[in-house]
Scaffold this active site. Structure first.
Site, mmCIF file in Angstrom:
data_model
loop_
_atom_site.group_PDB
_atom_site.id
_atom_site.type_symbol
_atom_site.label_atom_id
_atom_site.label_comp_id
_atom_site.label_asym_id
_atom_site.label_seq_id
_atom_site.Cartn_x
_atom_site.Cartn_y
_atom_site.Cartn_z
ATOM 1 N N ARG A 112 0.899 -0.976 0.103
ATOM 2 C CA ARG A 112 0.038 0.018 -0.114
ATOM 3 C C ARG A 112 0.808 1.226 0.054
ATOM 4 N NH1 ARG A 112 -5.065 1.773 -1.361
ATOM 5 N NH2 ARG A 112 -6.159 2.759 0.441
ATOM 6 N N THR A 399 -9.220 0.135 -9.840
ATOM 7 C CA THR A 399 -8.398 -0.792 -9.243
ATOM 8 C C THR A 399 -8.676 -2.106 -10.341
ATOM 9 O OG1 THR A 399 -9.090 -0.018 -7.305
ATOM 10 C CG2 THR A 399 -8.301 -2.337 -7.344
ATOM 11 N N GLY A 486 -13.938 -0.028 -5.512
ATOM 12 C CA GLY A 486 -14.232 1.008 -4.518
ATOM 13 C C GLY A 486 -14.427 0.146 -3.305
#
Length: 579
Positions: A112, A399, A486
């Site tokens: 991340r 994503t 999301g």
């Protein structure tokens, strides 16, 4: 025998969306929630499922030549960053769940992004102390966190790779130099975001050549990206964290229309973190995934652990009662998510998967109507707890997800992102977009003097909804799954697991079935599918209903005694390949 399943995206940009709808519509849309989907892909030895055929083919080549799941992931990600730049890439971050067949161990790697060391909780507040508008915060350098994907790729290969590192970039380098046809999905995304893509000249030059959005089928080349991959092949991930490419990243962030804080020191200090997998019980199996800073495994785990006490199999997918249980379990889990979940390196967290706690929460589902209100619970807490307040963050869908099982039985589930579609819209000189991941932090820092767990702090990793998942039974994988989307990722993944484990759907049917997602009280029903027909029943149960597009990108591989069975989401360009 080689088996391939290709699915085309459905998005809402008028002309191109109609073309997509004509090309492929979800089957079974008017015949109930059990879809008559395309046949799943089957194979004996290995399988890869990814969001673009060119990327999946790169991974298949590696697996065919005897490479590991980690090797294949590197090849897939390198191509995805080129052909699907709006969703993931070298300028973003990722979470990886990996099962090592040789040792029988399951672990996770946290790639991340991190907040720059110069960032403060007031990052997204104006001089007057007001919260910035979301798009004002997204577009520009202010939203860019330290990328983690390149280092995650290298770390996974270092631990589990068997193929030569440098050769894993060959497919992506060739496509970047020779060019590839712009996909329907990319063309639609560029058309829909042309105004924001035009803010930065370098970004506009690539996606809007001559001021015109890229068109489907148009050949797209990216020699700068090829050069970056060559540097990465020769030098490893350090090529992006120090030296010329790193200097270009920092210059792009600090020279953007909305200048950011990222520094060379932030890049040099970045580390991938190995974390213990978070697992929750479901029907005698363990549903395992990525813990904080992701909320994915905890929230999916809470949902399924509460549902485990109810007989969804008997109710079936067309039952409004089944969706009442799923919807309210999700609402209860999201209430805990909003209050407690954040980067656990910065914020102490209670035991949100405590068995007794979730049994008590599950009792709340025992009524006949939708819960009138939902509040966070009081899970076991062995810390002098902060009096936390819910935050305000907006996680919009973009994503990508990769699922892989190799010939040795290693399994990989990785969700990868630059956050919003096209991220910050800032183009790095190395030929890739930079993330806007910092907008996954709460814009609010406090509420009535109580700190928000997911507030911005220097070096902190923003909370995510990504939920790469491996379902384990008797110590071995039985399902490898994940999705973009999301904060709805959590609902997509939980629903697909229920569809497979309760309703007996094969992976293709499970990822194809119409979506019903409830996070905060309003039930989102997927438009154009049989889900919309449940609106009157759900309204009668007390829900507000919103019929809308729900653009998941699920990729699933089931591991069975007879081989591998895979599925790719028909809402995107996903492809599953196996031999």
């Amino acid at each position: 025998m080689l088996r391939v399943l290709l699915a085309t995206t459905l998005l809402a940009t008028p002309a191109l969306a109609q073309e997509a709808a004509d090309a492929v519509a979800p089957e079974g849309a008017t015949a109930g929630l059990t879809p008559e989907a395309a046949a799943p892909v089957t194979s004996q030895d290995w399988m890869v499922a990814a969001a673009n055929p060119l990327a999946a083919e790169a991974g298949a080549r590696v697996l065919r030549e005897g490479g590991s799941a980690a090797d294949a992931m590197v090849a897939v990600q390198a191509v995805l960053g080129l052909v699907e730049p709006q969703s993931s890439g070298l300028g973003g971050g990722a979470f990886l769940v990996y099962y090592d067949a040789a040792t029988g161990t399951l672990t996770t790697l946290d790639g991340r992004e991190t907040a720059p060391m110069a960032a403060t909780p007031k990052l997204f507040l104006t001089e007057d102390g007001e919260r910035m508008g979301f798009w004002d915060a997204v577009v520009g350098g202010l939203s860019v966190g330290t990328p983690g994907t390149p280092m995650l790729m290298e770390e996974a290969h270092r631990r589990w790779g068997t193929a030569s590192w440098s050769g894993l970039f060959d497919d992506a380098i060739g496509l970047a130099e020779d060019g590839f046809p712009t996909s329907l999905r990319l063309a639609m995304a560029v058309t829909g975001d042309a105004e924001r893509l035009s803010v930065h000249p370098e970004t506009a030059a690539y996606f809007l050549p001559g001021g015109t959005p890229l068109q489907k089928g148009e050949t797209l080349r990216n020699p700068a990206y090829a050069d970056t991959l060559r540097a990465m092949a020769e030098q490893g991930a350090d090529a992006l964290y120090e030296g010329e490419i790193a200097e270009g990243i920092v210059a792009a962030v600090r020279g953007a229309a909305q200048p950011g804080l990222l520094s060379l020191e932030d890049l040099a200090a970045y580390k991938v973190v190995e974390r213990e997998a978070v697992c929750a019980p479901y029907h005698g199996a363990e549903v395992c995934g990525m813990g904080p800073p992701s909320s994915g495994a905890l929230t999916v785990g809470q949902i399924l652990a509460m549902l485990d006490r109810y007989d969804l199999a008997a109710l079936g997918p067309d039952s409004p009662e089944a969706w009442r249980l799923i919807g309210d379990a999700s609402r209860l889990a999201f209430a805990d998510r909003g209050l407690y979940m954040a980067d656990s390196d910065f914020v102490p967290m209670p035991d949100l998967l405590d068995e007794a706690y979730l049994a008590g929460r599950a009792v709340l589902l025992s009524g006949d109507m939708a819960l009138e209100s939902v509040e966070p619970g009081t899970p076991p807490w062995d810390h002098a707890a902060l009096d936390l307040a819910p935050g305000l963050d907006l996680s919009l869908p973009s994503t990508s997800h990769i699922s892989i099982v190799d010939a040795d039985g290693n399994a990989l589930s990785m969700t990868t992102t630059i956050e919003n579609g096209f991220g910050s819209r800032v183009w790095a000189p190395g030929g890739f977009l930079l993330n806007n991941e910092l907008t996954d932090f709460s814009f609010a820092t406090h509420d009535d003097g109580r700190p928000v767990a997911n507030r911005v702090e220097p070096g902190k990793r923003p909370r995510s909804s990504m939920a790469p998942t491996i379902v384990m039974r008797d110590g071995a994988p039985v399902l490898v799954i994940g999705s973009p989307g999301g904060s709805r990722i959590i609902g997509y993944v939980a629903q697909a697991i229920v569809a497979h484990m309760d309703w007996g759907m094969d992976p293709q049917a499970a990822v194809s079935m119409p979506h019903l997602v409830n996070r905060f009280g309003t039930y989102d029903l997927e438009e154009g599918t049989a889900a919309a027909a449940l609106a009157p029943d759900l309204e009668a149960l007390g829900y507000e209903v919103n019929v809308r597009g729900l653009n998941s990108g699920l990729h699933a591989i089931a591991v069975t005694p007879d081989g591998l069975i895979g599925g790719a989401d028909p809402r995107r360009e996903g492809v599953a390949i196996g031999e």
